[in-house]
Scaffold this motif. Structure first.
Motif: not given
Length: 273
Positions: A160-164
């Motif tokens: 996702s290349a997202c921050t969690s």
């Protein structure tokens, strides 16, 4: 070897800088879609804005604890001026709830990042609760899939290349493709539990520096890691040694560890110890 090669990859996005938005009250700049790194289920792009998302108070926090957190915020002084009291409350409640479970072992210290703040802000704090002291205060980058100037999307998904969002336990250090790095383990099922397998770690990045902001008007982006300035990363990573707590806060944070009653009982019994 697989871990070193599979770590958080840099996507500085140097070809695109925020135009005159910072000089003109940050006129809305649409976030770029990237189907290779943003899950298909993610929300539509949200324009960048300086209007922060309101942070709800943690329910059922006793007045005694809430007042202690307010006093702590005041005592932390100017270095914590941009640390929103509601985010500090989340961090303190989570710390007090988690510590007696044994999921975090280091007492009296926590780190908190408010990813709702723009990435041009120093939005990471390492706090000594016993001395009411800011140990470190720094910039921190968010994931490329989470947005541009501000993080607006969060994901626990691979690629996702997202921050969690959520609470983390710091683990061991290693030398990887970014040099000295520290692994972190997500403690919130559904929000950040894949962090270890995604190789989300604390590491240095040249795109997480004041120099990069001066050149591009904002920080660059990681693949989901909370990347740190080259000038500060070693001291920060060393300070949050194994068993410390990190909260990555942002819009939509929900956690079983935000238990106001449990935190209140712990504080009455042991204070910040």
């Amino acid at each position: 070897m697989a871990l070193a090669l599979g770590g958080c990859q840099v996507r500085a996005d140097e070809a695109r800088s925020l135009p005159s938005a910072l000089q003109k009250a940050l006129v809305a700049v649409p976030a770029r879609e990237d189907t290779a790194s943003i899950p298909s289920a993610s929300a539509a792009p949200v324009p960048d804005s300086l209007a922060l998302t309101p942070v709800p108070a943690v329910p059922e926090v006793p007045d005694t604890l809430r007042q202690a957190i307010r006093r702590l915020h005041t005592a932390l002084g100017p270095a914590a001026a941009d640390l929103r009291p509601e985010v500090l409350e989340q961090a303190c409640v989570g710390y007090l709830t988690l510590h007696p479970t044994g999921r975090i072992e280091r007492a009296g210290l926590l780190a908190v990042a408010d990813m709702d703040l723009p990435n041009t802000s120093r939005r990471l704090w390492v706090l000594d609760l016993r001395q009411a002291k800011v140990v470190h205060h720094s910039l921190v980058a968010h994931g490329e899939g989470s947005g541009r100037l501000r993080a607006t999307r969060f994901s626990n998904l691979e690629k996702s290349a997202c921050t969690s969002l959520g609470f983390y336990r710091t683990a061991d250090t290693y030398d990887g493709i970014h040099g000295y790095s520290r692994r972190i383990e997500g403690l919130d099922k559904g929000q950040n539990a894949n962090a270890y397998d995604r190789y989300v770690v604390l590491h240095a990045a040249d795109y997480a520096s004041p120099k990069y902001i001066a050149q591009h008007g904002r920080l660059g982006y990681s693949r989901g890691c909370p990347a740190l300035p080259p000038e500060q990363f070693k001291a920060i990573i060393a300070s949050v040694r194994v068993g410390s707590m990190l909260l990555i806060s942002g819009p939509g944070l929900a956690s079983r560890w935000l238990d106001g009653r449990a935190a209140g009982r712990r504080f009455l019994a042991r204070g910040w110890d």
